[in-house]
Design an enzyme around this catalytic site. Structure first.
Site, PDB file in Angstrom:
ATOM      1  N   TYR A 196      58.719  84.320  46.734  1.00 32.44           N
ATOM      2  CA  TYR A 196      58.880  85.291  45.073  1.00 32.44           C
ATOM      3  C   TYR A 196      61.093  84.969  44.745  1.00 32.44           C
ATOM      4  O   TYR A 196      61.023  86.150  43.377  1.00 32.44           O
ATOM      5  CB  TYR A 196      57.836  86.151  44.803  1.00 32.44           C
ATOM      6  CG  TYR A 196      56.860  85.477  44.651  1.00 32.44           C
ATOM      7  CD1 TYR A 196      56.112  85.188  45.915  1.00 32.44           C
ATOM      8  CD2 TYR A 196      55.957  85.965  43.597  1.00 32.44           C
ATOM      9  CE1 TYR A 196      54.963  85.040  45.696  1.00 32.44           C
ATOM     10  CE2 TYR A 196      54.318  85.343  43.360  1.00 32.44           C
ATOM     11  CZ  TYR A 196      53.827  84.834  44.328  1.00 32.44           C
ATOM     12  OH  TYR A 196      52.606  84.738  44.499  1.00 32.44           O
ATOM     13  N   ASN A 230      53.647  77.754  42.383  1.00 31.39           N
ATOM     14  CA  ASN A 230      55.054  77.086  40.960  1.00 31.39           C
ATOM     15  C   ASN A 230      56.657  77.923  41.126  1.00 31.39           C
ATOM     16  O   ASN A 230      57.209  77.549  40.959  1.00 31.39           O
ATOM     17  CB  ASN A 230      54.501  78.047  40.059  1.00 31.39           C
ATOM     18  CG  ASN A 230      53.109  79.677  39.836  1.00 31.39           C
ATOM     19  OD1 ASN A 230      52.322  79.646  40.973  1.00 31.39           O
ATOM     20  ND2 ASN A 230      53.887  80.675  39.342  1.00 31.39           N
ATOM     21  N   HIS A 325      45.293  83.242  35.509  1.00 34.84           N
ATOM     22  CA  HIS A 325      45.395  81.367  35.443  1.00 34.84           C
ATOM     23  C   HIS A 325      44.388  81.304  35.708  1.00 34.84           C
ATOM     24  O   HIS A 325      43.586  80.310  36.598  1.00 34.84           O
ATOM     25  CB  HIS A 325      46.087  81.257  37.084  1.00 34.84           C
ATOM     26  CG  HIS A 325      46.975  81.464  37.349  1.00 34.84           C
ATOM     27  ND1 HIS A 325      48.142  81.956  36.958  1.00 34.84           N
ATOM     28  CD2 HIS A 325      47.418  82.351  38.437  1.00 34.84           C
ATOM     29  CE1 HIS A 325      49.383  82.365  37.204  1.00 34.84           C
ATOM     30  NE2 HIS A 325      48.733  83.372  38.405  1.00 34.84           N
ATOM     31  N   VAL A 353      46.739  82.745  42.319  1.00 37.49           N
ATOM     32  CA  VAL A 353      45.034  83.641  41.632  1.00 37.49           C
ATOM     33  C   VAL A 353      45.620  84.970  42.793  1.00 37.49           C
ATOM     34  O   VAL A 353      44.864  84.475  43.776  1.00 37.49           O
ATOM     35  CB  VAL A 353      43.620  83.879  41.427  1.00 37.49           C
ATOM     36  CG1 VAL A 353      43.675  85.303  41.101  1.00 37.49           C
ATOM     37  CG2 VAL A 353      43.938  82.630  40.663  1.00 37.49           C
TER      38      VAL A 353
HETATM   39 FE   LIG Z   1      51.313  80.786  42.776  1.00 37.28          FE
END
Ligand SMILES: [Fe+2]
Length: 465
Positions: A196, A230, A325, A353
């Site tokens: 992240y 992502n 999502h 999620v």
């Molecule tokens: Fe993700």
């Protein structure tokens, strides 16, 4: 009167059993104390830089070839490139083998990475403990790992499942719970979203380094199988960073060429009695794309007599009843779900999620644009879908669900945690999910899996602890 009471008690018990084993879904009644998810500060002990000149840090391993007889060792040195060599052997005082690795380095906006080493150890014996050391010539650090058993249909093996981990206090709790689970995971199947770092200003890549140091205590000793999420894309044209997956690609090497893949985002491995397919939710997957063509060619290669368990990892889930999502995985589902059913995939693990959910065996493949049949139906040839994006990153829990709970959803709960998938033989595997609030041995959701190729029996009964 006593008779009435007895009858009432019997009815109550029967109703309880019905509710417990019927095919309905369960939304957990577990009430979690709502707390903000906060990243651990840079000076947290889990981020500590190992002492000594040019000491190797962020040591991590992953499977290095198709069958598990090779291991990729990766590490970072900060002061100078240092040695590329890994010394290794089967006893703690005899590092009889050596392998030479490769060095890479990258820049990202105003950040320059340390010296990143990747070294593949090949021709390892199966089911063998190897000791290895890195940092030869400067500060040397020692680790070990155990190779998997030779690929075979009845080989027991236990996988850990972690997703969307990040580096918050909750992330640390998830990792600690995984490490102390009495059912010892031997390899982690990681379903994407690692550090992240992209949530920090200019995707502060220092947070890739801290994450590497944080998870070293597990991943230096057992392989983690990587899936991209992502948060690995790191596409930021506003700061001149236009090459997707740049930090991930430099830091995490996977054996994608062994399965004929042309990119490190989709590939497969065999490990013990499992054939594991890793897919990329964030690479092209439409017809004629490299990922589509690869997957189309991959399914016929799966030999269920050799690897009965067919597991798929992806980041964005196809079935998800949270208000986060929602339907983001839908276009990939439309493309690939018929293949999953035809090829009797046992289980699909996804993340994204930030909560937990397990589905019944369902499919939604009847829809053909004119018939209007677009409701998931029970399907014993279909996989179970598990969303395990509950590692505990700084974005916090996805606590908001759709109501009523859709029929396809077997169990869902907004808590952080991890899971283990423990293969017993070609027909049976035991799966359980643990929430971080419980003691190590407490199971919050569990299911006995019957292999979809070797057994057509209904395995939809949930075991609640
Ligand atoms: Fe993700």
């Amino acid at each position: 009167m006593a008779d009435h009471l007895n009858r009432f008690l019997v009815l109550t018990v029967l109703l309880g059993l019905f509710l417990r084993f019927c095919h309905g879904g369960v939304t957990s009644t577990f009430v979690r104390k709502v707390e903000k998810t906060i990243d651990m500060p840079l000076d947290a002990d889990v981020f500590k830089v190992p002492s000594g000149y040019n000491a190797p840090q962020q040591v991590h391993i992953t499977q290095g070839n198709m069958d598990g007889s090779a291991v990729i060792v990766s590490w970072v040195t900060q002061d100078e490139p240092g040695s590329n060599t890994v010394l290794y052997g089967t006893s703690e005082d005899n590092f009889e083998f050596h392998a030479k690795g490769k060095l890479t380095q990258y820049t990202y906006y105003n950040y320059t990475s340390g010296f990143i080493h990747h070294c593949t150890l090949r021709n390892l014996k199966f089911s063998t403990k190897y000791y290895y050391k890195v940092g030869i010539g400067n500060t040397t650090r020692h680790f070990w790992f155990t190779t998997p058993p030779e690929v075979g249909p009845d080989v027991p093996y236990t996988f850990g499942l972690i997703g969307d981990l990040g580096q918050s206090f909750d992330s640390n709790s998830t990792l600690s719970h995984y490490e102390s689970n009495p059912i010892r995971g031997e390899t982690v199947l990681f379903v994407g979203d690692l550090s992240y770092a992209d949530n920090y200003p200019n995707h502060d890549n220092v947070r890739w380094d801290t994450w590497g140091r944080f998870v070293e205590r597990s991943v230096a000793y057992q392989p983690w199988i990587w899936t991209t999420g992502n948060h690995e894309i790191d596409f930021a044209p506003e700061i001149g960073e236009t090459q997707p997956f740049k930090p991930f690609r430099h830091r995490y090497t996977v054996p994608y060429k062994a399965s004929g893949s042309t990119a490190p985002f989709w590939y497969s491995i065999k490990r013990a009695s499992a054939h594991i397919i890793v897919l990329s939710s964030y690479s092209a997957y439409a017809k004629y794309t490299p990922q589509y063509k690869w997957l189309e060619a991959e399914f016929p290669k799966v030999n269920r007599s050799e690897t009965p368990w067919l597991i798929v990892l992806m980041h964005s889930p196809w079935y998800n009843s949270y208000n986060y999502h929602y339907m983001e995985g839908e276009t990939m589902r439309v493309m690939y779900e018929p293949w999953f059913v035809q090829n009797k995939v046992d289980i699909v693990f996804a993340g994204h999620v930030h909560a937990y959910e397990r589905s019944h065996r369902i499919s939604n493949v009847a829809y053909n644009i004119v018939n209007g049949e677009c409701t998931p139906v029970d399907d014993r040839s279909a996989p179970v879908y598990v969303n395990i994006g509950d590692g505990g990153n700084l974005e916090g829990l996805a606590a908001n669900m759709t109501y009523p709970q859709p029929k396809y959803s077997a169990y869902r709960e907004a808590s952080f945690g991890h899971a283990v998938f423990s293969i017993k033989n070609r027909t049976h595997a035991y799966y359980e999910w643990h929430r971080n609030q419980d003691g190590d041995a407490v199971v919050a959701d569990a299911m006995w899996f019957y292999n979809r190729y070797w057994s057509s029996a209904d395995d939809s009964i949930t075991i609640f602890s």
